[in-house]
Design a protein around this motif. Structure first.
Motif, short mmCIF file in Angstrom:
data_model
loop_
_atom_site.label_atom_id
_atom_site.label_comp_id
_atom_site.label_asym_id
_atom_site.label_seq_id
_atom_site.Cartn_x
_atom_site.Cartn_y
_atom_site.Cartn_z
N HIS A 28 0.85 -1.19 0.00
CA HIS A 28 0.00 0.00 0.00
C HIS A 28 0.89 1.24 0.00
O HIS A 28 1.75 1.40 0.88
CB HIS A 28 -0.92 0.02 1.21
N THR A 29 0.69 2.13 -0.97
CA THR A 29 1.48 3.35 -1.05
C THR A 29 0.97 4.36 -0.02
O THR A 29 -0.22 4.67 0.03
CB THR A 29 1.38 3.97 -2.46
N GLU A 30 1.88 4.85 0.81
CA GLU A 30 1.51 5.80 1.85
C GLU A 30 2.73 6.57 2.32
O GLU A 30 3.87 6.17 2.08
CB GLU A 30 0.88 5.07 3.04
N LEU A 170 15.91 20.25 11.99
CA LEU A 170 15.73 20.32 13.44
C LEU A 170 15.56 18.95 14.10
O LEU A 170 16.10 18.71 15.19
CB LEU A 170 14.52 21.19 13.77
N ASN A 171 14.83 18.06 13.46
CA ASN A 171 14.48 16.79 14.09
C ASN A 171 15.16 15.58 13.47
O ASN A 171 14.93 14.44 13.90
CB ASN A 171 12.96 16.59 14.06
N ASN A 172 15.96 15.80 12.44
CA ASN A 172 16.69 14.71 11.80
C ASN A 172 15.74 13.63 11.27
O ASN A 172 15.95 12.43 11.45
CB ASN A 172 17.69 14.09 12.77
N GLU A 173 14.65 14.07 10.63
CA GLU A 173 13.70 13.12 10.05
C GLU A 173 13.07 13.75 8.81
O GLU A 173 13.00 14.96 8.69
CB GLU A 173 12.62 12.76 11.05
N PHE A 174 12.62 12.91 7.88
CA PHE A 174 11.95 13.43 6.70
C PHE A 174 11.00 12.40 6.12
O PHE A 174 11.11 11.21 6.38
CB PHE A 174 12.96 13.89 5.63
N PRO A 175 10.02 12.86 5.33
CA PRO A 175 8.98 11.97 4.81
C PRO A 175 9.43 11.20 3.58
O PRO A 175 10.25 11.68 2.79
CB PRO A 175 7.85 12.93 4.45
N VAL A 176 8.89 10.00 3.44
CA VAL A 176 9.13 9.18 2.25
C VAL A 176 7.80 8.61 1.80
O VAL A 176 6.84 8.56 2.58
CB VAL A 176 10.12 8.03 2.52
N GLU A 177 7.75 8.18 0.55
CA GLU A 177 6.59 7.45 0.06
C GLU A 177 6.93 5.97 0.12
O GLU A 177 7.81 5.49 -0.60
CB GLU A 177 6.25 7.85 -1.38
N ALA A 178 6.24 5.25 1.00
CA ALA A 178 6.50 3.83 1.16
C ALA A 178 5.79 3.03 0.08
O ALA A 178 4.70 3.37 -0.35
CB ALA A 178 6.04 3.37 2.55
N ASN A 179 6.45 1.95 -0.38
CA ASN A 179 5.87 1.02 -1.36
C ASN A 179 5.48 1.72 -2.67
O ASN A 179 4.37 1.53 -3.20
CB ASN A 179 4.66 0.30 -0.76
N SER A 180 6.38 2.51 -3.18
CA SER A 180 6.13 3.26 -4.42
C SER A 180 6.00 2.34 -5.63
O SER A 180 6.53 1.22 -5.65
CB SER A 180 7.28 4.25 -4.67
N LYS A 181 5.31 2.82 -6.64
CA LYS A 181 5.14 2.07 -7.88
C LYS A 181 6.40 2.26 -8.73
O LYS A 181 6.65 3.32 -9.28
CB LYS A 181 3.91 2.57 -8.64
N LEU A 182 7.18 1.20 -8.86
CA LEU A 182 8.48 1.28 -9.54
C LEU A 182 8.35 1.35 -11.06
O LEU A 182 9.25 1.85 -11.74
CB LEU A 182 9.34 0.07 -9.14
#
Length: 243
Positions: A28-30, A170-182
């Motif tokens: 599931h892409t999220e 500031l928080n050493n984190e960033f968003p990613v798209e999990a389970n992307s359509k390759l």
């Protein structure tokens, strides 16, 4: 490997050749958040935002990092947002992208390389090589994958918001798209369908499953300690022979 997903990807056809039903990929892409990722200084960006051709056709430049089974792969997506005269283009090497820039400039009298709303210059082959061949991509990033519990993800600079950059700083984190359509990123140029399917299956059944097992073991130990039981005997009575 059995795949549960709302979309089809280019490696799904391998399922027809037989599958290990014990390995399950819930695809599931999220949006998920990578935490404690360390410094991002090793990833050098290309200072290019758009390519404008003939005033009526524009390529939006997406600088994408594809996370695949413990490794990272740099990618450039030229997304057509003009009159749709051009098709989207995806590149995985400096040489291929530089040759396409040659083709664009030689066949179009008017072309602008735009750097965040300002007139920019065409990136040199050397600059492109620094992006695609950076030593940062040679490292292993398995801990990133286990932290968000998925075998595939993408980081796309065009999807970042202002607050995302603040979180990185500031928080050493960033968003990613999990389970992307390759398939949309033409990842078959890097991994053929069979190899892609096999590596995802092995990563899920090996690395990610091992992480789940360790987490379960730690959780059980915590329960034992919290209740004041001995780790060796747990809820069983200690043998009188050992007293």
């Amino acid at each position: 490997m059995k795949i549960v997903s709302k979309y089809k990807d280019y490696y799904d056809s391998v399922v027809a050749y037989g599958q290990d039903s014990e390995t399950l990929y819930i695809r599931h892409t999220e949006k998920r958040v990578l935490k404690n990722v360390g410094s991002l200084k090793g990833f050098l960006p290309i200072y290019l935002d758009e390519i404008v051709v003939h005033h009526n056709e524009t390529y939006e430049v997406h600088q994408i990092v594809i996370g695949f089974c413990g490794k990272l792969y740099p990618c450039i997506l030229l997304k057509s947002i003009g009159l749709k005269q051009f098709k989207n283009k995806v590149f995985y090497s400096a040489q291929d992208l530089d040759e396409y820039f040659d083709k664009l400039t030689s066949s179009n009298k008017h072309i602008e390389f735009v750097e965040y709303y300002d007139q920019g210059v065409r990136p040199s082959l050397s600059e492109l090589e620094k992006y695609f061949e950076n030593i940062a991509y040679a490292k292993d990033y398995t801990n990133w994958f286990t932290s968000i519990n998925c075998p595939v993800f993408t980081i796309n600079n065009k999807l970042f918001k202002k607050e995302d950059y603040e979180n990185v700083r500031l928080n050493n984190e960033f968003p990613v798209e999990a389970n992307s359509k390759l398939k949309d990123l033409e990842f078959y140029k890097v991994k053929d369908a069979f190899t892609c399917f096999q590596e995802i299956s092995q990563f899920i059944s090996g690395v990610l499953a091992d992480k789940e097992t360790k987490s379960s073991e730690i959780s059980n130990l915590d329960k034992i300690r919290k209740r004041g039981f001995d780790e060796k005997y747990s809820f069983r009575k200690e043998s009188k022979k050992n007293k």
